[in-house]
Design a protein around this motif. Structure first.
Motif, mmCIF file in Angstrom:
data_model
loop_
_atom_site.group_PDB
_atom_site.id
_atom_site.type_symbol
_atom_site.label_atom_id
_atom_site.label_comp_id
_atom_site.label_asym_id
_atom_site.label_seq_id
_atom_site.Cartn_x
_atom_site.Cartn_y
_atom_site.Cartn_z
ATOM 1 N N GLU A 1 43.991 38.442 33.461
ATOM 2 C CA GLU A 1 42.610 37.962 33.511
ATOM 3 C C GLU A 1 42.614 36.631 32.771
ATOM 4 N N HIS B 1 44.811 42.639 39.148
ATOM 5 C CA HIS B 1 43.584 42.458 38.366
ATOM 6 C C HIS B 1 42.552 41.707 39.194
ATOM 7 N N ASP C 1 40.690 45.157 39.087
ATOM 8 C CA ASP C 1 39.774 45.301 37.969
ATOM 9 C C ASP C 1 38.443 44.700 38.482
ATOM 10 N N HIS D 1 36.464 42.948 37.072
ATOM 11 C CA HIS D 1 36.309 41.580 36.580
ATOM 12 C C HIS D 1 37.013 40.578 37.468
ATOM 13 N N HIS E 1 36.452 50.494 31.523
ATOM 14 C CA HIS E 1 37.286 50.965 32.630
ATOM 15 C C HIS E 1 37.943 52.299 32.288
ATOM 16 N N HIS F 1 34.149 47.380 26.417
ATOM 17 C CA HIS F 1 35.099 48.497 26.507
ATOM 18 C C HIS F 1 34.967 49.476 25.347
HETATM 19 ZN ZN ZN Z 1 38.105 44.307 33.290
#
Ligand code: ZN
Length: 502
Positions: free
Chosen positions: A13, A114, A148, A150, A172, A452
């Motif tokens: 990321e 991701h 992901d 994101h 997640h 998170h």
């Molecule tokens: Zn994420």
């Protein structure tokens, strides 16, 4: 006939404005995740881990498929990936796939991606990777990817794959379930014998990280709507975006898959209308750090459980170096006795504490290596640790932390800080317990995390406050010097003032 299915992954990321670039070594041994693994070593390294691939493999095997393990690697979020690192990773995956083809046909490919990676010169790294692997496999072989949420989903990622399956939760906590869903979609796609019709859409506004939490509104309702719309079609993959990647496709996007174009487009249109109606709910909401600490002190009096302060702008999961000291300085300045901060990533200070020993007092210039603003003070070393312990929370269980030498130190007037030698997002209570701190017994817990942490901490928290202390993961990304985002995108949701983007 037995299906031969290739599996692999690449996870990063990328925060375009983060202080540190990402190099190849960052993928070799990331803290709290499996190491870079290749070929037959991949299966034991990833099995049982908190990854989508770990959830996909058993589903494919139970379907009688022979797994062809390629490569898998993950780098912790940080600045753009050096071109040479990406080229080496892409080359490994391409070579492994090529080798698999030399041994026989490949019936499908599952990739654990991701979706928000960019390199020094490639803005859509996953789109580029998929294009290269698609060229190797040819147009007919199904490719399904998990993501992901994101991910900054691009048209290229949708074009070069047959299906995307992002996690449904933030925090997640459904990585393995998502891998299992992606595996089933791949098997269905192979059994169906033809590609799904696709509809891809991007939103005109960004969602801040803290507004993306799926445990609370508005996102809880969004995910319910997504599930409802998915019932009538093959899949509806929804990505919230990672609003720190400086390229044209940064933002919220989704892809609908169905037997017919009409069905895919109808679901996409309904979801787009629904999301556009909620824009005002996704505005930035973090408090200035001084206000956040004052509110935490007030809220902690008589509270039944800790008040959590999320130090969102130094979230290592968003590309922070986890060493900014703004929240620590404010806790000390406001006399937050008993508060604990998890954590400051500073190998040098951790080593100094180990050299001094438990019970010693030493002068520390703690943290601030990434931004030149360390916290200076006399620290008492309360406890030392080796940073090696199993994670226990809903997001971490199954993974092992590997933080290097760690120390719990205390600054007057009683503010405790965990110091570690490597960075990790503070999303698991086991991190503090490693040094003898029981989070539920602390009046105030500062966490380097945006969302998170909620999975493990919300059950014990009396209150959660999101603070904006100085740091690179800006709670309001519109204040960052973006140069390449799409014209007309609203970086502050609900801001229709026509902010110029250039
Ligand atoms: Zn994420």
């Amino acid at each position: 006939m037995t299906l031969r299915l290739a599996v692999g992954g690449f996870q990063h990321e990328t925060h375009s404005f983060a202080p540190r670039p990402t190099i190849f070594a960052d993928f070799e041994r990331p803290a709290g995740f499996p190491p870079l693994s290749r070929g037959v070593a991949l299966i034991p390294a990833l099995s049982g881990s908190q990854t989508a691939l770990a959830g996909a493999m058993p589903v494919l095997e139970e379907a009688g498929a022979t797994l062809l393990p390629l490569s898998w690697c993950l780098g912790m979020p940080a600045g753009p990936i050096e071109d040479s690192a990406f080229e080496r990773i892409a080359a490994m995956l391409a070579a492994d796939l090529s080798d698999a083809l030399r041994e026989g046909k490949v019936d499908g490919l599952y990739l654990d991606l991701h979706g928000a990676a960019l390199t020094d010169s490639i803005p859509d790294a996953e789109g580029e990777l998929l294009l290269r692997l698609r060229r190797i496999l040819g147009p007919e072989v199904p490719i399904v990817i998990s993501l992901d949420p994101h991910a900054n989903l691009t048209a290229a990622m949708v074009e070069y794959s047959d299906g995307i399956v992002p996690y449904l939760t933030y925090p997640h906590v459904d990585k393995r379930e998502t891998g299992a869903t992606a595996a089933r979609l791949l098997l269905d796609r192979i059994a169906g014998g033809k590609p799904y019709a696709k509809a891809f859409a991007q939103l005109d506004y960004w969602m801040t990280l803290s507004s993306q939490c799926t445990m609370v509104e508005p996102m809880k309702g969004v995910m319910a709507k997504r599930a409802e719309l998915e019932k009538g079609i093959a899949a509806l993959g929804f990505c919230f975006g990672f609003p720190y990647a400086d390229f044209a496709d940064c933002g919220v996007a989704f892809a609908a898959y169905a037997e017919t174009r009409e069905a895919a487009e109808a679901a996409a249109a309904q979801f787009l209308t629904f999301l556009n109606g909620l824009e005002e709910r996704f505005k930035p909401d973090a408090l200035p750090v001084a206000e956040a600490v004052a509110l935490a002190l007030e809220s902690s009096r008589g509270a039944n459980g800790p008040v959590i302060i999320a130090d969102t702008q130094d979230n290592p999961g968003g590309g922070g170096h986890e060493d900014t000291t703004g929240l620590l300085a404010e806790l000390v300045a406001q006399g937050a006795s008993g508060a604990v901060l998890c954590l400051i990533n500073d190998a040098e200070s951790a080593a100094a504490c180990h050299a001094a020993g438990e019970g010693a007092t030493l002068a520390l210039s703690l943290g601030g290596k990434s931004d030149g603003m360390p916290f200076e003070g006399e620290a008492r070393v309360l406890r030392l640790g080796n940073g090696s312990f199993p994670l226990t929370g809903p997001m971490g269980a199954g993974n092992h932390a590997n933080l290097g030498p760690c120390a719990l130190v205390e600054f007057a007037p009683g503010v405790k800080v965990m110091v570690a030698s490597r960075k990790t997002q503070a999303y698991d209570q086991a991190i503090l317990r490693h040094l003898g701190v029981e989070p539920k017994d602390c009046p105030i817990v500062g966490l380097k995390s945006s969302v998170h942490f909620r999975a493990d901490y919300e059950p014990i928290a009396a209150r959660i406050i999101v603070a904006a202390a100085p740091g690179p993961v800006i709670a309001d990304p519109s204040t960052l010097p973006f140069r390449h985002v799409r014209p007309g995108i609203r970086m502050r949701a609900g801001d229709f003032g026509g902010r110029a983007v250039g």
